[in-house]
Scaffold this motif. Sequence first.
Motif, PDB file in Angstrom:
ATOM      1  N   LYS A 271      -7.448   0.194 -19.422  1.00  0.00           N
ATOM      2  CA  LYS A 271      -6.148  -0.075 -18.807  1.00  0.00           C
ATOM      3  C   LYS A 271      -6.216   0.209 -17.305  1.00  0.00           C
ATOM      4  N   CYS A 272      -6.667   1.390 -16.934  1.00  0.00           N
ATOM      5  CA  CYS A 272      -6.754   1.770 -15.511  1.00  0.00           C
ATOM      6  C   CYS A 272      -7.671   2.987 -15.390  1.00  0.00           C
ATOM      7  N   GLU A 273      -8.740   2.837 -14.621  1.00  0.00           N
ATOM      8  CA  GLU A 273      -9.734   3.916 -14.517  1.00  0.00           C
ATOM      9  C   GLU A 273      -9.166   5.168 -13.854  1.00  0.00           C
ATOM     10  N   ALA A 274      -8.368   4.954 -12.806  1.00  0.00           N
ATOM     11  CA  ALA A 274      -7.824   6.104 -12.075  1.00  0.00           C
ATOM     12  C   ALA A 274      -6.892   6.917 -12.988  1.00  0.00           C
ATOM     13  N   TYR A 275      -6.098   6.203 -13.762  1.00  0.00           N
ATOM     14  CA  TYR A 275      -5.177   6.824 -14.719  1.00  0.00           C
ATOM     15  C   TYR A 275      -5.947   7.588 -15.801  1.00  0.00           C
ATOM     16  N   ALA A 276      -7.023   6.974 -16.304  1.00  0.00           N
ATOM     17  CA  ALA A 276      -7.836   7.614 -17.338  1.00  0.00           C
ATOM     18  C   ALA A 276      -8.441   8.915 -16.821  1.00  0.00           C
TER      19      ALA A 276
ATOM     20  N   ARG B 111      -8.316   1.820  -9.029  1.00  0.00           N
ATOM     21  CA  ARG B 111      -6.880   1.929  -9.302  1.00  0.00           C
ATOM     22  C   ARG B 111      -6.347   0.546  -9.671  1.00  0.00           C
ATOM     23  N   CYS B 112      -5.560   0.479 -10.760  1.00  0.00           N
ATOM     24  CA  CYS B 112      -5.006  -0.826 -11.134  1.00  0.00           C
ATOM     25  C   CYS B 112      -3.845  -1.189 -10.200  1.00  0.00           C
ATOM     26  N   GLY B 113      -3.189  -0.160  -9.663  1.00  0.00           N
ATOM     27  CA  GLY B 113      -2.118  -0.386  -8.701  1.00  0.00           C
ATOM     28  C   GLY B 113      -0.739  -0.562  -9.311  1.00  0.00           C
ATOM     29  N   VAL B 114      -0.650  -0.736 -10.612  1.00  0.00           N
ATOM     30  CA  VAL B 114       0.663  -1.026 -11.202  1.00  0.00           C
ATOM     31  C   VAL B 114       1.092  -0.078 -12.331  1.00  0.00           C
ATOM     32  N   CYS B 115       0.174   0.741 -12.846  1.00  0.00           N
ATOM     33  CA  CYS B 115       0.560   1.612 -13.963  1.00  0.00           C
ATOM     34  C   CYS B 115       1.401   2.794 -13.437  1.00  0.00           C
ATOM     35  N   ASP B 116       1.970   3.571 -14.361  1.00  0.00           N
ATOM     36  CA  ASP B 116       2.814   4.710 -13.973  1.00  0.00           C
ATOM     37  C   ASP B 116       2.070   5.625 -13.011  1.00  0.00           C
ATOM     38  N   TYR B 117       0.828   5.946 -13.359  1.00  0.00           N
ATOM     39  CA  TYR B 117       0.046   6.866 -12.526  1.00  0.00           C
ATOM     40  C   TYR B 117      -0.169   6.286 -11.129  1.00  0.00           C
ATOM     41  N   CYS B 118      -0.573   5.040 -11.048  1.00  0.00           N
ATOM     42  CA  CYS B 118      -0.833   4.421  -9.737  1.00  0.00           C
ATOM     43  C   CYS B 118       0.451   4.358  -8.903  1.00  0.00           C
ATOM     44  N   ARG B 119       1.580   4.030  -9.544  1.00  0.00           N
ATOM     45  CA  ARG B 119       2.843   3.976  -8.804  1.00  0.00           C
ATOM     46  C   ARG B 119       3.230   5.350  -8.282  1.00  0.00           C
TER      47      ARG B 119
HETATM   48 ZN   LIG Z   1      -3.287   2.354 -12.570  1.00  0.00          ZN
END
Ligand SMILES: [Zn+2]
Length: 256
Positions: free
Chosen positions: A28-33, A232-240
Motif C-alpha cells: 500500500k505505502c512503504e513509508a506508512y509500513a 511515500r505514496c503521498g495520499v494515505c493517512d500517514y503521508c497526509r
Molecule cells: Zn503513504
Amino acid sequence: MKLTNKNYYSTKANKEYFSVSQIKDFLKCEAYAMAKINGDWVEPPNTAMLIGSYVDSYFEGTLEEFKANTPELFKKDGSLKSDFVKAEQIIKRIESDELFMLCMSGKKQVIMTGELFGEKFKIKMDSYLPGEAIVDLKVVKKLREVFFRQSGKISFIEKWGYDLQLAVYQEIVRQNTDKLLDCVIAGVDKQDIPDIDCILIPNDQLEFQRRELTWKMARIIDVKTKKVEPARCGVCDYCRATKKLTGLITPDKLVY
Ligand SMILES: [Zn+2]
C-alpha cells in the motif's frame, strides 16, 4: 525472540518478523509500513476492525475480557452500541450453523513461525485443525460483493488479499508440520440478515499468490532492512499527516 499472544503485535516482534499484514502495508505505502513497524504510526481502531475483533474474541473465549478493555463498544448508558449489537447477531447466526462451527472448532489464535524468501515470518491462525485445515474468520460488508480488476470480476477474498494471507499460512504450517493443509475462509457479513459461507481456496490460487509475492519481496526486504529509503505514496493517512509542503502547486496537480 519467542512469540506469544502478549508480544505478537509488539514493535520488537514486528521488526524481527515479517507478517502478511506487514506485506500488505508495504504494498500500500512503504513509508506508512515502516512508520507502523517502528511504532511511529499507530492506527486508531475503526468500527469495522472492532466488530471483527468482537467476533474473534468470542471464538477465542475472551469476549468478556475484550469488552472490559474496550470502552468504545458502549454507549454512555452502558449498553452496547448498535454496531456491536450487530456483532452479537452475527455470532448467533454462526452458532446456528454446524459446518461453520466445525470450521471454527480448531485451536484458536495459534502462532507459528517459519522462513520465506530468506526472512523470518510469523503467522497467527484463527482456527487451526492440525492435519486438516487452516481457517480464517472474516467479517465483511457483503460476502457476495463483486469487485472489478482488469482481469475481470473478483470476490472480497482477492480484493483484500485473503488468498495471499492463507498462501503464507499454508506454507508456514507446511514448514512446521510437513503437511499441506486446506485453507478456508469462514466468512460472515454484516447485512441485516447476515450471509454466511465457508470458502475453500483452491491450492493453485494459493500457489499463484506465493509465486507472485516472490517478485515483490526483494524490494520489500530492501526497504525493511533499510538498504533503500521507503517511498511515500503521498495520499494515505500517514503521508497526509506527515507531509511537508515544498512549494506551490497548480490546480491540475489536485486531479492528477
Ligand atoms: Zn503513504
